[in-house]
Design a protein around this motif. Structure first.
Motif, PDB file in Angstrom:
ATOM      1  N   CYS A  46      -0.304  -0.892 -44.381  1.00 55.28           N
ATOM      2  CA  CYS A  46      -0.720   0.128 -43.417  1.00 55.28           C
ATOM      3  C   CYS A  46      -1.434   1.267 -44.147  1.00 55.28           C
ATOM      4  CB  CYS A  46       0.490   0.691 -42.686  1.00 55.28           C
ATOM      5  SG  CYS A  46       1.416  -0.551 -41.774  1.00 55.28           S
ATOM      6  N   PRO A  47      -2.414   1.877 -43.476  1.00 55.96           N
ATOM      7  CA  PRO A  47      -3.102   3.020 -44.096  1.00 55.96           C
ATOM      8  C   PRO A  47      -2.123   4.153 -44.401  1.00 55.96           C
ATOM      9  CG  PRO A  47      -4.199   2.347 -42.065  1.00 55.96           C
ATOM     10  CD  PRO A  47      -2.930   1.573 -42.156  1.00 55.96           C
ATOM     11  N   GLU A  48      -2.348   4.822 -45.487  1.00 55.41           N
ATOM     12  CA  GLU A  48      -1.493   5.944 -45.882  1.00 55.41           C
ATOM     13  C   GLU A  48      -2.087   7.289 -45.477  1.00 55.41           C
ATOM     14  OE1 GLU A  48       1.543   5.796 -47.456  1.00 55.41           O
ATOM     15  OE2 GLU A  48       1.452   3.631 -47.226  1.00 55.41           O
ATOM     16  N   ILE A  49      -3.407   7.363 -45.455  1.00 59.48           N
ATOM     17  CA  ILE A  49      -4.078   8.641 -45.214  1.00 59.48           C
ATOM     18  C   ILE A  49      -5.109   8.462 -44.107  1.00 59.48           C
ATOM     19  CG2 ILE A  49      -5.555  10.413 -46.225  1.00 59.48           C
ATOM     20  CD1 ILE A  49      -4.362   9.639 -48.954  1.00 59.48           C
ATOM     21  N   CYS A  50      -5.143   9.423 -43.179  1.00 56.66           N
ATOM     22  CA  CYS A  50      -6.156   9.445 -42.131  1.00 56.66           C
ATOM     23  C   CYS A  50      -7.037  10.671 -42.334  1.00 56.66           C
ATOM     24  CB  CYS A  50      -5.498   9.532 -40.751  1.00 56.66           C
ATOM     25  SG  CYS A  50      -4.762   7.981 -40.207  1.00 56.66           S
ATOM     26  N   PRO A  51      -8.278  10.609 -41.861  1.00 54.68           N
ATOM     27  CA  PRO A  51      -9.140  11.786 -41.994  1.00 54.68           C
ATOM     28  C   PRO A  51      -8.608  12.950 -41.170  1.00 54.68           C
ATOM     29  CG  PRO A  51     -10.214  10.078 -40.687  1.00 54.68           C
ATOM     30  CD  PRO A  51      -8.942   9.497 -41.213  1.00 54.68           C
ATOM     31  N   ALA A  52      -8.844  14.150 -41.657  1.00 54.83           N
ATOM     32  CA  ALA A  52      -8.375  15.363 -40.969  1.00 54.83           C
ATOM     33  C   ALA A  52      -9.394  15.772 -39.908  1.00 54.83           C
ATOM     34  CB  ALA A  52      -8.143  16.480 -41.975  1.00 54.83           C
ATOM     35  N   VAL A  53      -9.641  14.852 -38.987  1.00 49.87           N
ATOM     36  CA  VAL A  53     -10.595  15.089 -37.909  1.00 49.87           C
ATOM     37  C   VAL A  53      -9.800  15.126 -36.615  1.00 49.87           C
ATOM     38  CG1 VAL A  53     -12.565  14.128 -36.648  1.00 49.87           C
ATOM     39  CG2 VAL A  53     -12.442  13.906 -39.131  1.00 49.87           C
ATOM     40  N   TYR A  54      -9.961  16.207 -35.858  1.00 52.97           N
ATOM     41  CA  TYR A  54      -9.248  16.299 -34.588  1.00 52.97           C
ATOM     42  C   TYR A  54     -10.121  15.739 -33.476  1.00 52.97           C
ATOM     43  CZ  TYR A  54      -6.392  18.009 -30.781  1.00 52.97           C
ATOM     44  OH  TYR A  54      -5.595  18.080 -29.653  1.00 52.97           O
ATOM     45  N   SER A  55      -9.762  14.568 -33.036  1.00 51.77           N
ATOM     46  CA  SER A  55     -10.422  13.886 -31.934  1.00 51.77           C
ATOM     47  C   SER A  55      -9.310  13.218 -31.135  1.00 51.77           C
ATOM     48  CB  SER A  55     -11.411  12.852 -32.478  1.00 51.77           C
ATOM     49  OG  SER A  55     -12.056  12.202 -31.428  1.00 51.77           O
ATOM     50  N   PRO A  56      -8.614  14.012 -30.294  1.00 48.93           N
ATOM     51  CA  PRO A  56      -7.370  13.566 -29.664  1.00 48.93           C
ATOM     52  C   PRO A  56      -7.486  12.247 -28.891  1.00 48.93           C
ATOM     53  CG  PRO A  56      -8.162  15.610 -28.663  1.00 48.93           C
ATOM     54  CD  PRO A  56      -9.069  15.300 -29.791  1.00 48.93           C
ATOM     55  N   VAL A  57      -6.427  11.463 -29.018  1.00 50.20           N
ATOM     56  CA  VAL A  57      -6.338  10.176 -28.343  1.00 50.20           C
ATOM     57  C   VAL A  57      -5.009  10.125 -27.609  1.00 50.20           C
ATOM     58  CG1 VAL A  57      -6.335   7.668 -28.637  1.00 50.20           C
ATOM     59  CG2 VAL A  57      -7.712   9.086 -30.153  1.00 50.20           C
ATOM     60  N   CYS A  58      -5.076   9.909 -26.302  1.00 51.38           N
ATOM     61  CA  CYS A  58      -3.878   9.772 -25.475  1.00 51.38           C
ATOM     62  C   CYS A  58      -3.539   8.296 -25.372  1.00 51.38           C
ATOM     63  CB  CYS A  58      -4.139  10.366 -24.093  1.00 51.38           C
ATOM     64  SG  CYS A  58      -2.759  10.153 -22.952  1.00 51.38           S
ATOM     65  N   PHE A  72      -2.168  11.671 -30.006  1.00 46.37           N
ATOM     66  CA  PHE A  72      -2.367  11.618 -31.450  1.00 46.37           C
ATOM     67  C   PHE A  72      -3.621  12.409 -31.808  1.00 46.37           C
ATOM     68  CE2 PHE A  72       0.387   8.016 -30.809  1.00 46.37           C
ATOM     69  CZ  PHE A  72       1.130   7.930 -31.976  1.00 46.37           C
ATOM     70  N   SER A  73      -3.677  12.902 -33.027  1.00 47.22           N
ATOM     71  CA  SER A  73      -4.820  13.703 -33.481  1.00 47.22           C
ATOM     72  C   SER A  73      -6.119  12.912 -33.511  1.00 47.22           C
ATOM     73  CB  SER A  73      -4.567  14.272 -34.874  1.00 47.22           C
ATOM     74  OG  SER A  73      -3.476  15.150 -34.826  1.00 47.22           O
ATOM     75  N   ASN A  74      -6.033  11.611 -33.826  1.00 53.39           N
ATOM     76  CA  ASN A  74      -7.222  10.764 -33.846  1.00 53.39           C
ATOM     77  C   ASN A  74      -6.812   9.292 -33.785  1.00 53.39           C
ATOM     78  OD1 ASN A  74      -6.667   9.958 -36.602  1.00 53.39           O
ATOM     79  ND2 ASN A  74      -7.537  11.912 -37.250  1.00 53.39           N
ATOM     80  N   SER A  75      -7.780   8.426 -33.649  1.00 57.28           N
ATOM     81  CA  SER A  75      -7.494   6.994 -33.502  1.00 57.28           C
ATOM     82  C   SER A  75      -6.897   6.384 -34.766  1.00 57.28           C
ATOM     83  CB  SER A  75      -8.757   6.235 -33.092  1.00 57.28           C
ATOM     84  OG  SER A  75      -9.764   6.395 -34.062  1.00 57.28           O
ATOM     85  N   CYS A  76      -7.195   6.955 -35.919  1.00 54.23           N
ATOM     86  CA  CYS A  76      -6.599   6.461 -37.171  1.00 54.23           C
ATOM     87  C   CYS A  76      -5.079   6.605 -37.121  1.00 54.23           C
ATOM     88  CB  CYS A  76      -7.166   7.220 -38.369  1.00 54.23           C
ATOM     89  SG  CYS A  76      -6.429   6.735 -39.952  1.00 54.23           S
ATOM     90  N   GLN A  77      -4.598   7.728 -36.622  1.00 56.54           N
ATOM     91  CA  GLN A  77      -3.155   7.939 -36.537  1.00 56.54           C
ATOM     92  C   GLN A  77      -2.502   6.988 -35.539  1.00 56.54           C
ATOM     93  OE1 GLN A  77      -2.322  12.124 -36.051  1.00 56.54           O
ATOM     94  NE2 GLN A  77      -2.791  12.530 -38.191  1.00 56.54           N
ATOM     95  N   VAL A  78      -3.224   6.632 -34.481  1.00 59.34           N
ATOM     96  CA  VAL A  78      -2.718   5.624 -33.549  1.00 59.34           C
ATOM     97  C   VAL A  78      -2.582   4.292 -34.286  1.00 59.34           C
ATOM     98  CG1 VAL A  78      -3.169   4.331 -31.424  1.00 59.34           C
ATOM     99  CG2 VAL A  78      -3.747   6.760 -31.533  1.00 59.34           C
ATOM    100  N   LYS A  91      -4.657   2.920 -24.733  1.00 57.54           N
ATOM    101  CA  LYS A  91      -5.381   4.182 -24.601  1.00 57.54           C
ATOM    102  C   LYS A  91      -5.420   4.605 -23.128  1.00 57.54           C
ATOM    103  CE  LYS A  91      -9.584   6.468 -26.042  1.00 57.54           C
ATOM    104  NZ  LYS A  91     -10.877   6.364 -26.696  1.00 57.54           N
ATOM    105  N   GLN A  92      -5.251   5.915 -22.895  1.00 54.64           N
ATOM    106  CA  GLN A  92      -5.246   6.492 -21.550  1.00 54.64           C
ATOM    107  C   GLN A  92      -6.193   7.682 -21.507  1.00 54.64           C
ATOM    108  OE1 GLN A  92      -3.425   5.094 -18.993  1.00 54.64           O
ATOM    109  NE2 GLN A  92      -2.944   3.533 -20.523  1.00 54.64           N
ATOM    110  N   ASN A  93      -6.445   8.175 -20.314  1.00 55.69           N
ATOM    111  CA  ASN A  93      -7.224   9.409 -20.181  1.00 55.69           C
ATOM    112  C   ASN A  93      -6.426  10.553 -20.783  1.00 55.69           C
ATOM    113  OD1 ASN A  93      -9.358   8.218 -18.814  1.00 55.69           O
ATOM    114  ND2 ASN A  93      -8.343   8.467 -16.839  1.00 55.69           N
ATOM    115  N   GLU A  94      -7.109  11.471 -21.425  1.00 51.34           N
ATOM    116  CA  GLU A  94      -6.443  12.573 -22.118  1.00 51.34           C
ATOM    117  C   GLU A  94      -5.585  13.422 -21.172  1.00 51.34           C
ATOM    118  OE1 GLU A  94      -7.677  16.201 -25.083  1.00 51.34           O
ATOM    119  OE2 GLU A  94      -9.022  14.482 -24.968  1.00 51.34           O
ATOM    120  N   GLU A  95      -5.987  13.507 -19.896  1.00 50.91           N
ATOM    121  CA  GLU A  95      -5.223  14.308 -18.925  1.00 50.91           C
ATOM    122  C   GLU A  95      -3.798  13.795 -18.759  1.00 50.91           C
ATOM    123  OE1 GLU A  95      -8.298  12.687 -17.526  1.00 50.91           O
ATOM    124  OE2 GLU A  95      -9.304  14.261 -18.657  1.00 50.91           O
TER     125      GLU A  95
END
Length: 108
Positions: A46-58, A72-78, A91-95
């Motif tokens: 599994c990946p150990e590090i994700c980029p510090a980019v905030y692109s929220p994913v519900c 989640f902060s981004n798709s990498c963290q998912v 994946k769902q709508n952010e709302e």
């Protein structure tokens, strides 16, 4: 020339002192060591590090019979959560994640 001949004799003399049981032990030990290393690599893929980019994913998933929604902060963290926890996030709508489940922190 004499030095090389003496060196060869020394190696063959050393070889003759290792019993067949010891040779078998070293072979088995080596195989076990290599197989342990292979197993460690496959379980920690599994990946150990994700980029510090905030692109929220519900995302949401049913875990132990309960619907869990997490932001989640981004798709990498998912992806990391999916890999480490074996959760099949959808994946769902952010709302839908305006109010994340209180248990989200344990699945990150």
């Amino acid at each position: 020339m004499l030095i090389k001949a003496h060196h060869v004799v020394t190696i063959s003399q050393t070889d003759s002192h290792i019993s067949p049981k010891m040779k078998s032990f070293f072979v088995i030990f080596g195989v076990l060591l290599i197989s342990t290393q292979i197993a460690a690599q496959t379980t920690s893929g599994c990946p150990e590090i994700c980029p510090a980019v905030y692109s929220p994913v519900c995302v949401e998933a049913t875990i132990n019979g309960k619907l869990v929604r997490c932001l989640f902060s981004n798709s990498c963290q998912v992806g990391v959560s999916t890999c480490r926890r074996g959760i099949n996030w959808c994946k769902q709508n952010e709302e839908k994640c305006e109010k994340s489940s209180p248990t989200c922190s344990q699945y990150r």
